[in-house]
Design a protein around this motif. Structure first.
Motif, PDB file in Angstrom:
ATOM      1  N   GLY A  58       0.769  -1.234   0.000  1.00  0.00           N
ATOM      2  CA  GLY A  58       0.000   0.000   0.000  1.00  0.00           C
ATOM      3  C   GLY A  58       0.802   1.287   0.000  1.00  0.00           C
ATOM      4  N   GLU A  59       2.079   1.238   0.351  1.00  0.00           N
ATOM      5  CA  GLU A  59       2.886   2.458   0.378  1.00  0.00           C
ATOM      6  C   GLU A  59       3.195   2.952  -1.033  1.00  0.00           C
ATOM      7  N   ALA A 102       8.167   8.469   1.224  1.00  0.00           N
ATOM      8  CA  ALA A 102       8.512   9.061   2.518  1.00  0.00           C
ATOM      9  C   ALA A 102      10.020   9.097   2.717  1.00  0.00           C
ATOM     10  N   ASP A 103      10.719   8.032   2.305  1.00  0.00           N
ATOM     11  CA  ASP A 103      12.185   8.010   2.407  1.00  0.00           C
ATOM     12  C   ASP A 103      12.803   9.153   1.602  1.00  0.00           C
ATOM     13  N   VAL A 127      -0.175  11.054  -2.034  1.00  0.00           N
ATOM     14  CA  VAL A 127       0.947  11.975  -2.256  1.00  0.00           C
ATOM     15  C   VAL A 127       0.751  13.234  -1.422  1.00  0.00           C
ATOM     16  N   GLN A 128      -0.451  13.772  -1.423  1.00  0.00           N
ATOM     17  CA  GLN A 128      -0.729  14.974  -0.630  1.00  0.00           C
ATOM     18  C   GLN A 128      -0.462  14.721   0.855  1.00  0.00           C
ATOM     19  N   THR A 129      -0.881  13.581   1.347  1.00  0.00           N
ATOM     20  CA  THR A 129      -0.658  13.243   2.751  1.00  0.00           C
ATOM     21  C   THR A 129       0.824  13.129   3.055  1.00  0.00           C
ATOM     22  N   ALA A 130       1.576  12.513   2.138  1.00  0.00           N
ATOM     23  CA  ALA A 130       3.013  12.319   2.358  1.00  0.00           C
ATOM     24  C   ALA A 130       3.760  13.641   2.377  1.00  0.00           C
ATOM     25  N   VAL A 131       3.372  14.564   1.497  1.00  0.00           N
ATOM     26  CA  VAL A 131       4.092  15.828   1.363  1.00  0.00           C
ATOM     27  C   VAL A 131       3.672  16.834   2.430  1.00  0.00           C
TER      28      VAL A 131
END
Length: 237
Positions: A58-59, A102-103, A127-131
């Motif tokens: 899922g990542e 994330a890395d 992507v929005q959540t990660a950034v």
């Protein structure tokens, strides 16, 4: 172009307004889409282009191909492997595994932008959540018109349509779905294309550039940026 996009699409460092974007982290010099490539490119480019897709657990992971066959000793689709399995693989003999988004975000300095090429649909929300919470300037790009249209509708980030033709229709399509730029293969670019794109408030990004002479020629044509294979392809002052 609104002020946000104008700021994001300002010219790069020491290149007379033409941005230097490291293709997969300067894939001609470093193992593509790895953390080493990202770290090295961050010291030499205005932006780093990386490829985003979803893995089996899922990542969001950073890898170009649909399968791991070309760049690792393993086989199978990225979507069939977990993030831990992908991280344990050896990318192109580098001793590094396939990183998550994330890395990558953890090692990109705030003064270097990221061009996230979306390799499939359904990634934008994650992507929005990660950034979120980072200071990194992000663009989204894709060959997929539907993906680009969704990105333009649902985010405030600049969005670039990667195109495989240089027709008036391609420029109209990009402008019509709210893109800030188009990215044609360098062979498709001429003065007429650049003029038509700029008239439609679209920046033009040429790819893939692997020699300084071609980059200098494109700069004279007022291309807005190059997606370069090596840092030596990026003209200085």
């Amino acid at each position: 172009m609104d002020p946000l996009l104008e700021k994001a699409f300002e010219g790069g460092r020491g290149t007379d307004g033409m941005r230097c974007i490291a293709h997969r982290g300067f894939a001609g010099l470093y193992p593509e889409n790895t953390l080493t490539a990202v770290r090295q490119a961050a010291a030499q480019a205005d932006m780093i282009e990386v490829d985003i897709r979803r893995c089996g657990s899922g990542e969001l992971v950073v890898f170009h191909d649909e399968t791991v066959d070309r760049l690792t000793d393993e086989t199978g689709a990225v979507a069939d492997h977990s993030a831990d399995e992908l991280a344990a693989m050896d990318v192109d003999g580098s001793g590094e595994g396939i990183p998550t988004l994330a890395d990558v975000l953890d090692v990109v300095p705030s003064d270097v932008g990221l061009d996230l090429e979306l390799k499939e649909s359904g990634l934008i929300e994650d992507v929005q959540t990660a950034v979120e919470g980072t200071d990194i300037d992000v663009w989204l790009s894709s060959f997929d018109t539907d993906v680009v249209a969704t990105a333009a509708e649902t985010t405030d980030w600049p969005v670039v349509l990667i195109v495989d033709d240089a027709s008036e229709a391609a420029i109209e399509r990009a402008a019509g779905i709210g893109c800030a730029g188009i990215a044609p293969h360098w062979r498709l670019i001429d003065f007429a294309l650049i003029e038509r794109a700029h008239r439609s408030n679209l920046s033009v990004y040429a790819w893939p550039i692997n020699d300084i002479e071609r980059a200098q020629s494109l700069r004279k044509m007022e291309v807005d940026g190059i997606v370069a294979e090596e840092p030596t392809a990026c003209p200085g002052d």
